[in-house]
Design a protein around this motif. Structure first.
Motif, PDB file in Angstrom:
ATOM      1  N   LEU A 290    -120.707   3.611   1.919  1.00  0.00           N
ATOM      2  CA  LEU A 290    -120.842   3.693   0.479  1.00  0.00           C
ATOM      3  C   LEU A 290    -122.227   4.215   0.148  1.00  0.00           C
ATOM      4  CD1 LEU A 290    -119.252   0.297  -0.624  1.00  0.00           C
ATOM      5  CD2 LEU A 290    -118.147   2.518  -0.371  1.00  0.00           C
ATOM      6  N   ARG A 291    -122.283   5.265  -0.653  1.00  0.00           N
ATOM      7  CA  ARG A 291    -123.574   5.831  -1.040  1.00  0.00           C
ATOM      8  C   ARG A 291    -123.841   5.472  -2.486  1.00  0.00           C
ATOM      9  NH1 ARG A 291    -124.553  12.120  -0.306  1.00  0.00           N
ATOM     10  NH2 ARG A 291    -123.168  12.225  -2.124  1.00  0.00           N
TER      11      ARG A 291
ATOM     12  N   LEU B 233    -129.115   5.476  -1.256  1.00  0.00           N
ATOM     13  CA  LEU B 233    -128.876   4.204  -0.594  1.00  0.00           C
ATOM     14  C   LEU B 233    -127.468   4.186   0.001  1.00  0.00           C
ATOM     15  CD1 LEU B 233    -130.408   1.720  -3.198  1.00  0.00           C
ATOM     16  CD2 LEU B 233    -131.549   3.043  -1.410  1.00  0.00           C
ATOM     17  N   LYS B 234    -127.365   3.768   1.248  1.00  0.00           N
ATOM     18  CA  LYS B 234    -126.075   3.750   1.914  1.00  0.00           C
ATOM     19  C   LYS B 234    -125.789   2.369   2.496  1.00  0.00           C
ATOM     20  CE  LYS B 234    -125.974   8.654   3.150  1.00  0.00           C
ATOM     21  NZ  LYS B 234    -125.846   9.646   4.247  1.00  0.00           N
ATOM     22  N   VAL B 235    -124.580   1.883   2.256  1.00  0.00           N
ATOM     23  CA  VAL B 235    -124.114   0.633   2.838  1.00  0.00           C
ATOM     24  C   VAL B 235    -123.045   0.990   3.863  1.00  0.00           C
ATOM     25  CG1 VAL B 235    -122.980  -1.575   2.415  1.00  0.00           C
ATOM     26  CG2 VAL B 235    -124.594  -0.665   0.738  1.00  0.00           C
ATOM     27  N   ASP B 236    -123.286   0.603   5.116  1.00  0.00           N
ATOM     28  CA  ASP B 236    -122.393   0.946   6.221  1.00  0.00           C
ATOM     29  C   ASP B 236    -121.349  -0.144   6.393  1.00  0.00           C
ATOM     30  OD1 ASP B 236    -121.159   1.875   8.464  1.00  0.00           O
ATOM     31  OD2 ASP B 236    -122.911   1.731   9.777  1.00  0.00           O
ATOM     32  N   LEU B 237    -120.086   0.190   6.112  1.00  0.00           N
ATOM     33  CA  LEU B 237    -118.992  -0.751   6.306  1.00  0.00           C
ATOM     34  C   LEU B 237    -118.361  -0.614   7.687  1.00  0.00           C
ATOM     35  CD1 LEU B 237    -117.169  -0.262   2.864  1.00  0.00           C
ATOM     36  CD2 LEU B 237    -118.952  -1.930   3.438  1.00  0.00           C
TER      37      LEU B 237
ATOM     38  N   PHE C 204    -110.293  -3.674   9.403  1.00  0.00           N
ATOM     39  CA  PHE C 204    -110.387  -2.701   8.305  1.00  0.00           C
ATOM     40  C   PHE C 204    -111.854  -2.480   7.929  1.00  0.00           C
ATOM     41  CE2 PHE C 204    -106.572  -5.300   8.022  1.00  0.00           C
ATOM     42  CZ  PHE C 204    -105.576  -4.337   8.145  1.00  0.00           C
ATOM     43  N   PRO C 205    -112.620  -1.819   8.793  1.00  0.00           N
ATOM     44  CA  PRO C 205    -114.058  -1.656   8.520  1.00  0.00           C
ATOM     45  C   PRO C 205    -114.342  -0.496   7.563  1.00  0.00           C
ATOM     46  CG  PRO C 205    -113.519  -0.668  10.625  1.00  0.00           C
ATOM     47  CD  PRO C 205    -112.243  -1.258  10.102  1.00  0.00           C
ATOM     48  N   TYR C 206    -113.790  -0.607   6.349  1.00  0.00           N
ATOM     49  CA  TYR C 206    -113.945   0.470   5.371  1.00  0.00           C
ATOM     50  C   TYR C 206    -113.473  -0.018   4.010  1.00  0.00           C
ATOM     51  CZ  TYR C 206    -109.033   0.929   6.876  1.00  0.00           C
ATOM     52  OH  TYR C 206    -107.729   0.674   7.223  1.00  0.00           O
ATOM     53  N   LEU C 207    -113.744   0.799   3.013  1.00  0.00           N
ATOM     54  CA  LEU C 207    -113.151   0.659   1.686  1.00  0.00           C
ATOM     55  C   LEU C 207    -112.002   1.649   1.603  1.00  0.00           C
ATOM     56  CD1 LEU C 207    -113.242  -0.251  -1.370  1.00  0.00           C
ATOM     57  CD2 LEU C 207    -114.784   1.697  -1.734  1.00  0.00           C
ATOM     58  N   LEU C 208    -110.796   1.170   1.291  1.00  0.00           N
ATOM     59  CA  LEU C 208    -109.654   2.069   1.168  1.00  0.00           C
ATOM     60  C   LEU C 208    -109.572   2.574  -0.272  1.00  0.00           C
ATOM     61  CD1 LEU C 208    -107.119   3.266   2.606  1.00  0.00           C
ATOM     62  CD2 LEU C 208    -105.841   1.381   1.545  1.00  0.00           C
ATOM     63  N   ILE C 209    -109.671   3.880  -0.445  1.00  0.00           N
ATOM     64  CA  ILE C 209    -109.567   4.480  -1.774  1.00  0.00           C
ATOM     65  C   ILE C 209    -108.091   4.768  -2.046  1.00  0.00           C
ATOM     66  CG2 ILE C 209    -110.257   6.373  -3.279  1.00  0.00           C
ATOM     67  CD1 ILE C 209    -112.500   4.453  -2.437  1.00  0.00           C
TER      68      ILE C 209
ATOM     69  N   SER D 238    -118.950  -6.111 -14.368  1.00  0.00           N
ATOM     70  CA  SER D 238    -119.091  -4.668 -14.377  1.00  0.00           C
ATOM     71  C   SER D 238    -118.257  -4.063 -13.249  1.00  0.00           C
ATOM     72  CB  SER D 238    -120.565  -4.278 -14.204  1.00  0.00           C
ATOM     73  OG  SER D 238    -120.905  -4.200 -12.835  1.00  0.00           O
ATOM     74  N   PRO D 239    -117.879  -2.774 -13.389  1.00  0.00           N
ATOM     75  CA  PRO D 239    -117.081  -2.141 -12.331  1.00  0.00           C
ATOM     76  C   PRO D 239    -117.873  -1.809 -11.082  1.00  0.00           C
ATOM     77  CG  PRO D 239    -117.561  -0.573 -14.089  1.00  0.00           C
ATOM     78  CD  PRO D 239    -118.051  -1.904 -14.578  1.00  0.00           C
ATOM     79  N   ALA D 240    -119.180  -2.016 -11.082  1.00  0.00           N
ATOM     80  CA  ALA D 240    -120.005  -1.668  -9.928  1.00  0.00           C
ATOM     81  C   ALA D 240    -119.562  -2.447  -8.691  1.00  0.00           C
ATOM     82  CB  ALA D 240    -121.472  -1.961 -10.227  1.00  0.00           C
ATOM     83  N   GLY D 241    -119.365  -1.745  -7.603  1.00  0.00           N
ATOM     84  CA  GLY D 241    -118.960  -2.375  -6.355  1.00  0.00           C
ATOM     85  C   GLY D 241    -117.462  -2.502  -6.182  1.00  0.00           C
ATOM     86  N   GLY D 242    -116.694  -2.166  -7.222  1.00  0.00           N
ATOM     87  CA  GLY D 242    -115.243  -2.205  -7.102  1.00  0.00           C
ATOM     88  C   GLY D 242    -114.695  -3.578  -6.770  1.00  0.00           C
ATOM     89  N   GLN D 243    -115.202  -4.621  -7.457  1.00  0.00           N
ATOM     90  CA  GLN D 243    -114.856  -5.991  -7.096  1.00  0.00           C
ATOM     91  C   GLN D 243    -113.686  -6.588  -7.871  1.00  0.00           C
ATOM     92  OE1 GLN D 243    -116.686  -7.730  -4.533  1.00  0.00           O
ATOM     93  NE2 GLN D 243    -117.190  -5.589  -4.259  1.00  0.00           N
ATOM     94  N   GLY D 244    -113.329  -6.016  -9.029  1.00  0.00           N
ATOM     95  CA  GLY D 244    -112.401  -6.683  -9.934  1.00  0.00           C
ATOM     96  C   GLY D 244    -111.058  -7.020  -9.329  1.00  0.00           C
ATOM     97  N   MET D 245    -110.283  -6.008  -8.936  1.00  0.00           N
ATOM     98  CA  MET D 245    -108.965  -6.255  -8.373  1.00  0.00           C
ATOM     99  C   MET D 245    -109.062  -7.079  -7.094  1.00  0.00           C
ATOM    100  SD  MET D 245    -106.037  -3.527  -7.133  1.00  0.00           S
ATOM    101  CE  MET D 245    -107.097  -2.753  -5.892  1.00  0.00           C
ATOM    102  N   ASN D 246    -110.061  -6.798  -6.287  1.00  0.00           N
ATOM    103  CA  ASN D 246    -110.217  -7.504  -5.017  1.00  0.00           C
ATOM    104  C   ASN D 246    -110.455  -8.994  -5.217  1.00  0.00           C
ATOM    105  OD1 ASN D 246    -110.452  -5.336  -2.662  1.00  0.00           O
ATOM    106  ND2 ASN D 246    -111.413  -4.485  -4.489  1.00  0.00           N
TER     107      ASN D 246
END
Length: 450
Positions: free
Chosen positions: A71-72, A77-81, A88-93, A273-281
């Motif tokens: 994630l950039r 700034l980069k966060v390595d998943l 599942f070492p990733y964010l699935l888009i 806030s939508p930052a980080g894509g946390q809502g649905m999760n």
């Protein structure tokens, strides 16, 4: 026991499927009369993928999307998943409607009833009222979003404040797609995020500090193009919008996730806030925590106080998500060039420290979130080749032990293992110890044997 779930979004559908699988009579009431692909959520994080894996849905969902292992943020700034201790070492888009489609079909296949086009108007003891009809309910779960009718019916406060106004949403086609799967950046007074639907359309989130309009204000594509160019340096040849809208983002959380036999989950309990894509999760993880506890009560073996642990385990997670997503959005909105440069310099240095990188990746992905006395249990390959999370698909506790105890075959699945570990249906460790302590542990977590 009859349960009514209000809201047929991802949270409500996962919960309904779990309850139906456990033999609970469950009805889902949904205000929308038809499905919609106009969704805000686009990312499924690793911990949520594990919950879907425990329901046999993860691999099918992976086929609908694109994994992102890095994630950039803010261009630098980069966060390595990629190093997450997960299958599942990733964010699935993938758009939210793909998640909903799988969860809805599962719930229906397991016997849940879904009633669409009905509006909940109130609650009374043992029932939900909707459009003049009465639905019997021993338990009610409000998974009906930020404007929850269930939350309003029980008079639960929803304290908080608006953090971003006039966020622009657009579904567009692009002449030149971003080189990365995700494109996201901010420049102080402008922010833009671009993600693919996977069918040639892209969803754009954009925010312009210079133009704060009410949600009802008209929006045209030129405005979205302008903000995207300022934030990302290009509008990617944006064209042909099929949908344009505005919304505002709040930070709110109810003080209690439970009031008697009524429970709140997902956006009905917390928004941020939508930052980080946390809502649905976060909502899906709420459902995974609550469903097996409600099922245990329905089946008659729940230890005393089990339902109270929904509040004690999930409310602090909601607080954490509000803090982390709020922190990200405030960093994104730094106005001065010097402040943004300091953010990038310090953040870049910190994210090169392995322990800090692991903490950041674990928090945003959910992999690093444990409950008091119940840490997350990573997947394991067991004797015979089966995986732990495959065994969790039975919806029961899994006991890893050299032999199976008598009297619990209706409540747990046994798997051969040299150690003694009891894993909850939501993939958290209930207990680990010795053979001598096993009978007491089983009684404490699963009640007396048959």
């Amino acid at each position: 026991m009859k349960t009514v779930v209000v809201g047929a979004g991802p949270t409500g559908l996962l919960l309904a499927g779990d309850l139906a699988a456990a033999g609970v009579e469950v009805t889902v009431l949904e205000r929308r009369s038809t499905d919609s692909n106009l969704t805000r959520a686009f990312g499924v994080h690793a911990r949520t993928m594990e919950h879907l894996d425990a329901r046999g849905l993860a691999d099918e969902l992976v086929a609908t999307g694109q994994p992102v292992s890095k994630l950039r943020l803010f261009n630098s700034l980069k966060v390595d998943l990629g190093t997450l201790p997960s299958r599942f070492p990733y964010l699935l888009i993938t758009p939210q409607y793909n998640v909903e489609k799988l969860l809805e079909q599962r719930a229906l296949d397991l016997g849940a009833r879904i009633v669409r086009g009905v509006t909940v108007t109130g609650l009374e003891p043992g029932a939900v009222l909707a459009d003049g009809d009465t639905y019997e309910a021993d338990t009610v779960v409000g998974a009906d979003g930020v404007h929850s009718a269930v939350r309003e019916a029980i008079g639960m406060p929803f304290p908080g404040k608006a953090v971003l106004r006039s966020i622009m949403l657009a579904d567009v086609r692009l002449t030149d797609a971003p080189s990365d799967v995700l494109a996201v950046n901010s420049v102080g007074d402008a922010f833009a995020f671009v993600a693919p639907f996977g069918d040639g359309w892209f969803r754009v989130f954009a925010w312009d500090q210079r133009s704060q309009q009410p949600d009802s204000a008209p929006l045209d594509l030129d405005e979205v193009r302008d903000v995207t160019r300022r934030a990302l340096g290009t509008d990617f040849g944006m064209k042909e919008a099929r949908w344009l809208s505005r919304f505002h983002s709040d930070e709110r959380q109810v003080p209690h996730y439970r009031q008697g036999d009524v429970f709140l989950a997902g956006d009905a309990a917390h928004v941020h806030s939508p930052a980080g894509g946390q809502g649905m999760n976060t909502g899906l993880q709420d459902a995974a925590n609550l469903s097996w506890k409600l099922a245990a009560v329905a089946q008659g073996w729940a230890p005393e106080g089990l339902l109270d642990t929904y509040q004690s385990e999930r409310h602090p997670v909601g607080e954490l998500v509000l803090r982390s997503s709020g922190g990200l959005i405030r960093l994104a909105m730094l106005h001065s060039r010097a402040a943004r440069a300091g953010r990038d310099l310090l953040g870049g240095a910190l994210l090169h420290v392995p322990t800090i990188m692991r903490k950041a990746a674990g928090t945003v992905s959910g992999i690093g979130i444990d409950y008091p006395h119940a840490p997350r249990q990573p997947d394991l390959t067991l004797r015979g080749g089966a995986r732990l999370y495959e065994l969790l698909r039975a919806g029961r506790h899994v006991l890893l032990a050299p032999s199976a105890p008598a009297g619990y075959d209706d409540r747990l699945v046994h798997a051969l293992n040299d150690r003694f570990v009891l894993v909850r249906p939501d993939g958290h460790t209930a207990w680990a110890g010795t053979e001598r302590d096993l009978p007491v542990a089983l009684r404490r977590h699963l009640g007396p044997p048959r």
